[in-house]
Each structure stands twice: as C-alpha cells, then as structure tokens.
Motif scaffolding. Structure first.
Motif, short mmCIF file in Angstrom:
data_model
loop_
_atom_site.label_atom_id
_atom_site.label_comp_id
_atom_site.label_asym_id
_atom_site.label_seq_id
_atom_site.Cartn_x
_atom_site.Cartn_y
_atom_site.Cartn_z
N MET A 1 0.84 -1.19 0.00
CA MET A 1 0.00 0.00 0.00
C MET A 1 0.88 1.25 0.00
SD MET A 1 -2.90 -1.29 -0.21
CE MET A 1 -4.37 -0.44 0.14
N LYS A 2 0.31 2.32 -0.51
CA LYS A 2 0.97 3.62 -0.52
C LYS A 2 0.13 4.56 0.32
CE LYS A 2 2.93 2.92 -5.07
NZ LYS A 2 2.99 3.41 -6.44
N PHE A 3 0.71 5.69 0.67
CA PHE A 3 0.03 6.65 1.52
C PHE A 3 0.01 8.01 0.82
CE2 PHE A 3 1.83 3.30 4.02
CZ PHE A 3 0.78 2.96 4.85
N TYR A 4 -1.13 8.67 0.91
CA TYR A 4 -1.33 9.95 0.23
C TYR A 4 -1.92 10.96 1.21
CZ TYR A 4 -0.63 7.11 -3.88
OH TYR A 4 -0.08 6.26 -4.80
N GLU A 5 -1.49 12.20 1.04
CA GLU A 5 -1.97 13.29 1.89
C GLU A 5 -2.55 14.38 1.00
OE1 GLU A 5 -0.19 15.01 5.92
OE2 GLU A 5 1.02 15.51 4.18
N ILE A 6 -3.70 14.86 1.39
CA ILE A 6 -4.38 15.95 0.70
C ILE A 6 -4.67 17.02 1.75
CG2 ILE A 6 -6.44 16.63 -0.59
CD1 ILE A 6 -6.59 13.59 -1.42
N HIS A 7 -4.38 18.28 1.42
CA HIS A 7 -4.58 19.36 2.38
C HIS A 7 -5.77 20.25 2.07
CE1 HIS A 7 -1.00 18.83 4.88
NE2 HIS A 7 -0.42 18.42 3.77
N LEU A 13 -5.56 11.83 5.13
CA LEU A 13 -4.42 10.93 5.00
C LEU A 13 -5.03 9.59 4.61
CD1 LEU A 13 -1.37 10.40 5.32
CD2 LEU A 13 -1.83 9.80 7.70
N ILE A 14 -4.63 9.09 3.44
CA ILE A 14 -5.30 7.94 2.84
C ILE A 14 -4.29 6.84 2.56
CG2 ILE A 14 -6.66 7.16 0.87
CD1 ILE A 14 -7.47 10.19 0.54
N LYS A 15 -4.68 5.61 2.86
CA LYS A 15 -3.89 4.43 2.48
C LYS A 15 -4.59 3.83 1.27
CE LYS A 15 -4.08 1.09 5.38
NZ LYS A 15 -3.95 0.03 6.38
N ALA A 16 -3.85 3.67 0.16
CA ALA A 16 -4.45 3.18 -1.07
C ALA A 16 -3.42 2.46 -1.93
CB ALA A 16 -5.05 4.35 -1.85
N TYR A 51 6.14 8.57 7.69
CA TYR A 51 5.44 9.83 7.92
C TYR A 51 3.97 9.57 8.24
CZ TYR A 51 3.13 14.28 7.03
OH TYR A 51 2.36 15.40 7.15
N ALA A 52 3.33 8.71 7.42
CA ALA A 52 1.91 8.40 7.63
C ALA A 52 1.69 7.78 9.01
CB ALA A 52 1.40 7.47 6.53
N GLU A 81 -7.86 2.63 2.90
CA GLU A 81 -8.80 3.25 3.83
C GLU A 81 -8.43 4.68 4.13
OE1 GLU A 81 -8.66 1.85 7.95
OE2 GLU A 81 -6.75 0.93 7.48
N MET A 82 -9.39 5.40 4.65
CA MET A 82 -9.15 6.74 5.16
C MET A 82 -8.52 6.57 6.53
SD MET A 82 -10.43 8.81 2.86
CE MET A 82 -10.29 10.30 3.80
N LEU A 83 -7.31 7.06 6.71
CA LEU A 83 -6.66 6.98 8.02
C LEU A 83 -7.03 8.18 8.88
CD1 LEU A 83 -3.14 5.73 6.94
CD2 LEU A 83 -4.92 4.41 8.10
#
Length: 90
Positions: A1-7, A13-16, A51-52, A81-83
């Motif tokens: 899985m990868k982790f993404y951040e949107i501000h 903070l999303i795991k996808a 970081y996540a 999932e939405m973390l």
C-alpha cells in the motif's frame, strides 16, 4: 500500500494501492462535490509510510488511544482506507 496526503479543501491521509484509488476514497468519503475528480499534481502527495504512521499515531494519541498494539494493528490492515480526515467534517 501507498500513503497519500491531501490538504485542500479538506485534510485527509489515505492508504491506497495507487493515486487513483486515493482520489476515489477522497471523493467518496470527503468531498461533497465532483470537483475533485481530477486532482492536480500539487494537490495530492504521496508520503512515506513512516510519515503516515507518525501522523496517525500522533492523532490517535491526541484523542486518547494509547494502546500501541491496537494502533499498529489498525494501521497495518492491508486494505485501502481513510486513516485521518479533517475534524471539521465530523
């Protein structure tokens, strides 16, 4: 899985499995419009697992969850999932 951040417009903070999956999660759970189907490169950022995890642990502890095993067990679920998400959305 990868982790993404949107501000913006709301934090998440999303795991996808990939960026498209992260965008789908954001649109499904956070955004109340279809305006965010085509994120610009600067709007969604892949972040490291460390970081996540650090952010996830920080927020979980802030809200009273101090069981390290439970935090890790939840974080390590092998599904997208939405973390974390913007607190103003609750």
């Amino acid at each position: 899985m990868k982790f993404y951040e949107i501000h913006d417009p709301y934090y998440a903070l999303i795991k996808a499995k990939d960026e498209a999956d992260a965008e789908r999660f954001y649109n499904e759970y956070i955004s109340d419009t279809d305006d965010y189907e085509n994120f610009q490169d600067e709007e969604i950022n892949e972040v490291s697992r460390d970081y996540a995890l650090s952010e996830y642990k920080r927020v979980m502890k802030k809200y009273g969850e101090t069981d390290h095993h439970l935090i890790m067990e939840t974080f390590n679920v092998p599904a997208g999932e939405m973390l974390l998400w913007d607190g103003s959305l609750t």
